[in-house]
Design a protein around this motif. Structure first.
Motif, short mmCIF file in Angstrom:
data_model
loop_
_atom_site.label_atom_id
_atom_site.label_comp_id
_atom_site.label_asym_id
_atom_site.label_seq_id
_atom_site.Cartn_x
_atom_site.Cartn_y
_atom_site.Cartn_z
N ALA A 112 0.84 -1.22 0.04
CA ALA A 112 -0.04 0.14 0.11
C ALA A 112 0.97 1.15 0.06
O ALA A 112 0.52 2.05 -0.77
CB ALA A 112 -0.85 -0.07 0.97
N ALA A 113 1.88 1.36 0.62
CA ALA A 113 2.80 2.56 0.67
C ALA A 113 3.53 2.59 -0.54
O ALA A 113 3.63 3.72 -1.16
CB ALA A 113 3.92 2.39 1.93
N LYS A 114 3.90 1.47 -1.17
CA LYS A 114 4.81 1.73 -2.63
C LYS A 114 3.63 2.32 -3.62
O LYS A 114 3.80 2.96 -4.24
CB LYS A 114 5.05 0.23 -2.79
N LYS A 118 3.80 6.12 -5.79
CA LYS A 118 3.79 6.34 -7.06
C LYS A 118 2.93 7.80 -7.20
O LYS A 118 3.19 8.28 -8.06
CB LYS A 118 3.06 5.36 -7.86
N LYS A 119 1.92 8.13 -6.20
CA LYS A 119 1.23 9.41 -6.65
C LYS A 119 1.89 10.33 -5.64
O LYS A 119 1.36 11.36 -5.41
CB LYS A 119 -0.19 8.83 -5.70
N ARG A 120 3.19 10.06 -5.13
CA ARG A 120 4.00 11.23 -4.46
C ARG A 120 3.12 11.54 -3.07
O ARG A 120 3.55 12.51 -2.44
CB ARG A 120 4.21 12.30 -5.08
N THR A 121 2.45 10.63 -2.57
CA THR A 121 1.85 11.11 -1.18
C THR A 121 2.77 10.27 -0.13
O THR A 121 2.55 10.39 1.11
CB THR A 121 0.38 10.47 -1.07
N VAL A 122 3.54 9.53 -0.39
CA VAL A 122 4.63 8.69 0.43
C VAL A 122 5.95 9.00 0.00
O VAL A 122 6.35 9.02 -1.22
CB VAL A 122 4.33 7.39 0.40
N GLY A 123 6.80 9.27 0.93
CA GLY A 123 8.35 9.50 0.44
C GLY A 123 9.10 8.37 0.63
O GLY A 123 9.28 7.76 -0.10
N ALA A 124 9.57 8.19 1.90
CA ALA A 124 10.37 6.77 2.07
C ALA A 124 9.83 5.79 3.21
O ALA A 124 8.75 6.18 3.84
CB ALA A 124 11.66 7.52 2.81
N MET A 125 10.09 4.68 2.96
CA MET A 125 9.68 3.48 3.92
C MET A 125 10.71 2.88 4.54
O MET A 125 11.84 2.89 4.01
CB MET A 125 8.94 2.49 3.05
N HIS A 126 10.58 2.78 5.94
CA HIS A 126 11.60 2.27 6.50
C HIS A 126 11.36 0.94 7.45
O HIS A 126 10.21 0.73 7.91
CB HIS A 126 12.27 3.02 7.54
#
Length: 334
Positions: A112-114, A118-126
């Motif tokens: 879901a985060a990936k 793509k829509k640029r609403t999420v930056g990085a995932m850790h």
């Protein structure tokens, strides 16, 4: 007589003047496109440290000692803007949140985060490694950007039905500058997808699913619940997060992402939580022992459900006797 070309030019000039006046009349301060109020000029590097405070002194009731012992799952963190939500109190859990809260699987959460990235609403995932004990540390390095200044994270409580701790949309940007340090005490949450009351409850799906709620010393209001401490106004923090901005640039500092910190960092000390003794209901009265009219006695018993700890109220008497009454005597046959 003026030509049509001159008339058109004059009309356009007047229209331009009107538009300029309207712009000045309604002009206001520039607002960031991400809707979070962050106008910082560049990114910021942070170190996030998660600390577990889950000890038998702070949480003595049904503290898991084996199969499995008290521990923490891997930490999942996402930087984002206001158009994304990893989880939210009072809302239903997504399939990804349910999967992570119940069994610690991160696949659907990351998927879901990936998609949101793509829509640029999420930056990085850790992600960080899990912690094999109730008390311990894990840490990671983060790079926050003005477009996605919000931070959300989750860590599953192991063992538990569907309980976790986390942050929901913590803003690390304050206007045009990044915050230097943020510390947050964490409380347990129920994902609303499993109806178990204790840490080691078997799988018991909630149908229909309920919303995500905070677990307190009074709620759920049931003595079997592992976090039910009626003498406490609020639970002590079961974990905490400390986020510190780094002064050096990312390429000059050693990365400590997915690193479990050494025990040289001592955990925060909390006062021991008193645990009162809990006993069962009385059994039925037994038959009379001895003469029924005079001197005869009858007995009833109860047993200990939960032994006291940390100066909690001691257990009451487990056996009681009383004089016989006629209805408890066995009549002699003629």
């Amino acid at each position: 007589m003026m030509s049509s070309e001159h008339l058109a030019c004059g009309w356009l000039q007047k229209l331009l003047v009107v538009l300029v006046k309207l712009c000045f009349a309604f002009a206001g301060p520039l607002r960031p496109l991400n809707g979070t109020g962050c106008t910082a000029r560049g990114p910021a590097s942070y170190i996030l440290v998660f600390t577990g405070h889950w000890s038998p002194q702070a949480f003595p009731k049904q503290y898991p000692l084996f199969r499995p012992p008290a521990q923490w799952s891997k930490l999942i963190a996402v930087s984002h803007n206001q158009h994304f939500r990893l989880w939210e109190e009072g809302s239903s859990a997504s399939s990804g949140v349910q999967s992570f809260a119940e069994v610690g699987v991160t696949v659907e959460l990351m998927k879901a985060a990936k998609e949101a990235r793509k829509k640029r609403t999420v930056g990085a995932m850790h992600r960080t490694a899990g912690i094999p004990n109730g008390i311990g540390h894990s840490s990671m390095e983060m790079l926050m950007v003005p477009r996605n200044p919000l931070l959300s994270l989750m860590v599953k409580i192991i063992p538990s039905p569907d309980w976790f701790v986390g942050l929901d949309s913590l803003n690390l940007c304050d206007g045009n500058r990044w915050k230097q340090e943020v510390t947050v005490d964490l409380q347990p949450y129920d994902a609303g997808t499993d109806s178990g009351f204790t840490f080691s409850s078997p799988n018991f799906p909630t149908s229909p699913p309920e919303n995500i709620t905070k677990i307190t010393s009074q709620m759920p209001n049931h003595p079997a619940n592992s976090f039910f401490y009626p003498r406490l106004k609020e639970l002590p923090p079961i974990a905490s997060i400390k986020i510190t901005r780094q002064r050096r640039s990312l390429d000059r500092q050693a990365s400590i992402s997915n690193h479990i910190l050494p025990n040289s960092i001592s955990p925060q000390r909390f006062s021991a939580t008193p645990l009162d003794c809990e006993v069962s209901l009385w059994s039925s009265w037994g038959l009379c022992l001895g003469p029924c009219s005079r001197g005869g006695v009858r007995h009833r018993t109860r047993y200990i459900l939960l032994r006291p700890a940390n100066a909690g109220s001691p257990c009451p008497e487990l056996e009681e006797q009383a004089e016989c009454v006629p209805h408890s005597c066995m009549k002699k046959r003629q």
